[in-house]
Write an enzyme that holds these catalytic residues in place. Structure first.
Site, PDB file in Angstrom:
ATOM      1  N   ALA A   1      44.262  48.961  38.465  1.00  0.00           N
ATOM      2  CA  ALA A   1      43.863  48.894  37.059  1.00  0.00           C
ATOM      3  C   ALA A   1      43.543  47.446  36.865  1.00  0.00           C
ATOM      4  O   ALA A   1      43.707  46.431  37.635  1.00  0.00           O
ATOM      5  CB  ALA A   1      45.123  49.091  36.285  1.00  0.00           C
TER       6      ALA A   1
ATOM      7  N   GLY B   1      46.979  51.283  41.274  1.00  0.00           N
ATOM      8  CA  GLY B   1      46.380  52.131  40.669  1.00  0.00           C
ATOM      9  C   GLY B   1      45.325  53.148  41.440  1.00  0.00           C
ATOM     10  O   GLY B   1      45.362  54.230  41.151  1.00  0.00           O
TER      11      GLY B   1
ATOM     12  N   GLU C   1      47.510  55.027  43.794  1.00  0.00           N
ATOM     13  CA  GLU C   1      48.044  56.200  43.043  1.00  0.00           C
ATOM     14  C   GLU C   1      46.962  57.092  42.698  1.00  0.00           C
ATOM     15  O   GLU C   1      47.138  58.470  42.880  1.00  0.00           O
ATOM     16  CB  GLU C   1      48.487  55.618  41.762  1.00  0.00           C
TER      17      GLU C   1
ATOM     18  N   GLU D   1      51.912  46.136  42.725  1.00  0.00           N
ATOM     19  CA  GLU D   1      52.424  45.568  41.426  1.00  0.00           C
ATOM     20  C   GLU D   1      53.443  44.598  41.126  1.00  0.00           C
ATOM     21  O   GLU D   1      53.539  43.817  40.264  1.00  0.00           O
ATOM     22  CB  GLU D   1      52.651  46.865  40.475  1.00  0.00           C
TER      23      GLU D   1
HETATM   24  C1  HXC Z   1      40.513  43.163  37.737  1.00  0.00           C
HETATM   25  C2  HXC Z   1      39.904  42.490  40.024  1.00  0.00           C
HETATM   26  C3  HXC Z   1      40.914  43.129  40.527  1.00  0.00           C
HETATM   27  C4  HXC Z   1      41.787  43.979  39.539  1.00  0.00           C
HETATM   28  C5  HXC Z   1      39.740  42.513  42.018  1.00  0.00           C
HETATM   29  N1  HXC Z   1      39.165  42.021  41.211  1.00  0.00           N
HETATM   30  N2  HXC Z   1      40.950  43.250  41.851  1.00  0.00           N
HETATM   31  N3  HXC Z   1      39.691  42.590  38.650  1.00  0.00           N
HETATM   32  N4  HXC Z   1      41.400  43.830  38.296  1.00  0.00           N
HETATM   33  N5  HXC Z   1      42.652  44.836  39.826  1.00  0.00           N
HETATM   34  C6  HXC Z   1      38.011  41.168  41.013  1.00  0.00           C
HETATM   35  C7  HXC Z   1      38.399  39.753  41.429  1.00  0.00           C
HETATM   36  O1  HXC Z   1      38.826  38.952  40.032  1.00  0.00           O
HETATM   37  C8  HXC Z   1      37.128  39.147  41.875  1.00  0.00           C
HETATM   38  O2  HXC Z   1      36.384  38.907  40.468  1.00  0.00           O
HETATM   39  C9  HXC Z   1      36.354  40.478  42.161  1.00  0.00           C
HETATM   40  O3  HXC Z   1      37.123  41.548  41.840  1.00  0.00           O
HETATM   41  C10 HXC Z   1      36.529  40.240  43.954  1.00  0.00           C
HETATM   42  O4  HXC Z   1      37.785  39.931  44.205  1.00  0.00           O
HETATM   43  P1  HXC Z   1      38.442  38.956  45.030  1.00  0.00           P
HETATM   44  O5  HXC Z   1      39.681  38.620  44.868  1.00  0.00           O
HETATM   45  O6  HXC Z   1      37.658  37.843  45.148  1.00  0.00           O
HETATM   46  O7  HXC Z   1      38.231  39.587  46.594  1.00  0.00           O
HETATM   47  P2  HXC Z   1      38.943  39.321  47.941  1.00  0.00           P
HETATM   48  O8  HXC Z   1      39.307  37.820  48.266  1.00  0.00           O
HETATM   49  O9  HXC Z   1      38.361  40.221  49.089  1.00  0.00           O
HETATM   50  O10 HXC Z   1      40.472  40.199  47.662  1.00  0.00           O
HETATM   51  C11 HXC Z   1      40.565  41.653  47.330  1.00  0.00           C
HETATM   52  C12 HXC Z   1      42.115  41.915  46.789  1.00  0.00           C
HETATM   53  C13 HXC Z   1      42.246  41.219  45.700  1.00  0.00           C
HETATM   54  C14 HXC Z   1      43.102  41.646  48.163  1.00  0.00           C
HETATM   55  C15 HXC Z   1      41.686  43.441  46.530  1.00  0.00           C
HETATM   56  O11 HXC Z   1      41.115  41.259  44.730  1.00  0.00           O
HETATM   57  C16 HXC Z   1      43.496  41.717  45.176  1.00  0.00           C
HETATM   58  O12 HXC Z   1      44.560  41.115  45.388  1.00  0.00           O
HETATM   59  N6  HXC Z   1      43.289  42.244  43.625  1.00  0.00           N
HETATM   60  C17 HXC Z   1      44.165  42.573  42.777  1.00  0.00           C
HETATM   61  C18 HXC Z   1      45.070  44.076  43.346  1.00  0.00           C
HETATM   62  C19 HXC Z   1      46.122  44.437  42.574  1.00  0.00           C
HETATM   63  O13 HXC Z   1      47.255  43.648  42.255  1.00  0.00           O
HETATM   64  N7  HXC Z   1      46.076  45.447  42.059  1.00  0.00           N
HETATM   65  C20 HXC Z   1      47.044  46.362  41.317  1.00  0.00           C
HETATM   66  C21 HXC Z   1      46.650  46.149  39.696  1.00  0.00           C
HETATM   67  S1  HXC Z   1      48.001  46.777  38.808  1.00  0.00           S
HETATM   68  P3  HXC Z   1      35.409  37.457  40.452  1.00  0.00           P
HETATM   69  O14 HXC Z   1      34.973  37.452  39.178  1.00  0.00           O
HETATM   70  O15 HXC Z   1      36.418  36.394  40.523  1.00  0.00           O
HETATM   71  O16 HXC Z   1      34.565  37.740  41.474  1.00  0.00           O
HETATM   72  C22 HXC Z   1      47.812  48.229  38.543  1.00  0.00           C
HETATM   73  C23 HXC Z   1      48.734  49.058  37.846  1.00  0.00           C
HETATM   74  C24 HXC Z   1      48.254  50.458  37.761  1.00  0.00           C
HETATM   75  O17 HXC Z   1      46.921  48.864  39.060  1.00  0.00           O
HETATM   76  C25 HXC Z   1      48.820  51.155  36.370  1.00  0.00           C
HETATM   77  C26 HXC Z   1      48.240  52.614  36.401  1.00  0.00           C
HETATM   78  C27 HXC Z   1      48.731  53.215  35.014  1.00  0.00           C
END
Ligand code: HXC
Length: 262
Positions: free
Chosen positions: A69, A113, A116, A136
């Site tokens: 998400a 997400g 999921e 998360e």
């Molecule tokens: C918003 C995101 C994002 C996310 C990545 N980006 N994941 N933006 N939401 N979930 C964006 C980064 O901010 C960055 O933007 C660009 O995408 C590239 O990501 P990087 O981090 O620079 O890439 P990298 O170093 O290769 O790392 C990849 C990654 C990392 C390991 C996937 O991005 C990461 O840890 N992302 C978050 C993953 C996460 O926590 N997901 C769970 C979310 S909670 P810029 O502008 O800086 O280029 C969830 C709850 C679900 O999903 C609920 C459902 C109801």
């Protein structure tokens, strides 16, 4: 409807074709925002209602299926933003309503997400580049679209608990060994492999296909005896179809079956 966060296309040349939905926010690694989720729900329902479509393939790009998400959206949410307005958590039920099989073709990150979403699909094919995880915990939240329920059912309690509590990612080989994905294919042929599987399903009789999807999902949602009784009823019902006559007749006549309901 014109989509901005997803792409849709129809592939295949058989009687039944495959609807392909590609998540398309590459700069944000396909992070799931409300617009994307609304478009995804609409595209799934449109393919489900289209009689020329037998299967749906859901995919992303080489770097990410979906990195979860959209954190930039959620960061400032209050409890009421999340609960009352249904932000972020809307449309997941729509995805579950679709009666045709949905094949997830996952390359790169499938996190939060995104993981999921992949687990909600009916068949999960991974590229060798795929990485699955529920990070998360690192954000101070818990999964919100079934991660704590579907991951243990898929890979067992111990491994799921470890992944959920530490946020560690799992590569494609471990995902296959653990039963999370049906198979692993080279990243370059991910979509083609998913389309081949979709084509195989499209050649079957659609009543059986739709009933199998319903029954396997029932296995996760009801007790064993209820599920087995339900299966028996649908098994009996299929003896009222042309496809059963054709399928069994073709076997006895030693020829390929040509199903009517496709
Ligand atoms: C918003 C995101 C994002 C996310 C990545 N980006 N994941 N933006 N939401 N979930 C964006 C980064 O901010 C960055 O933007 C660009 O995408 C590239 O990501 P990087 O981090 O620079 O890439 P990298 O170093 O290769 O790392 C990849 C990654 C990392 C390991 C996937 O991005 C990461 O840890 N992302 C978050 C993953 C996460 O926590 N997901 C769970 C979310 S909670 P810029 O502008 O800086 O280029 C969830 C709850 C679900 O999903 C609920 C459902 C109801």
């Amino acid at each position: 409807m014109a989509y901005e966060c997803i792409l849709t296309e129809v592939r295949g040349d058989g009687a039944l074709k495959t609807g392909v939905i590609t998540l398309n926010r590459p700069k944000q690694l396909n992070a799931l925002n409300d617009q994307l989720m609304d478009e995804l729900g609409a595209a799934l329902l449109a393919f489900d209602a289209d009689d020329t479509i037998g299967c749906i393939v859901l995919t992303g790009n080489e770097k990410a299926f979906a990195a979860g998400a959209d954190i930039s959206l959620m960061a400032g949410y209050s409890h009421m933003d999340a609960f009352k307005k249904g932000h972020i958590s809307r449309n997941w039920e729509t995805i579950r309503q679709v009666r045709k099989p949905v094949i997830a073709a996952v390359g790169g990150f499938a996190l939060g997400g995104g993981c999921e979403l992949a687990m909600m699909c009916d068949v999960l094919i991974a590229a060798d580049s795929a990485k699955f995880g529920q990070p998360e915990i690192k954000l101070g939240i818990v999964p919100g679209a079934g991660g704590t329920q579907r991951l243990p059912r898929a890979i067992g309690k111990a491994k799921a608990m470890e992944m959920l509590l530490t946020g560690r990612m799992m590569g494609a080989d471990e995902a296959e060994r653990s039963g999370l994905v049906s198979r692993v294919v080279p990243a370059a042929s991910l979509l083609d492999e998913a389309l081949v599987t979709a084509g195989q399903i499209n050649a079957m009789g659609q009543p059986s296909v739709m009933m199998i999807k319903e029954l396997v999902n029932e296995a996760f949602e009801s007790g064993l005896s209820t599920g087995v009784r339900y299966e028996r009823r649908l098994f009996h019902a299929l003896f009222g179809t042309e496809d059963q006559r054709e399928g069994m007749g073709a076997f006895l006549e030693k020829r390929p079956a040509s199903f009517t309901h496709r």
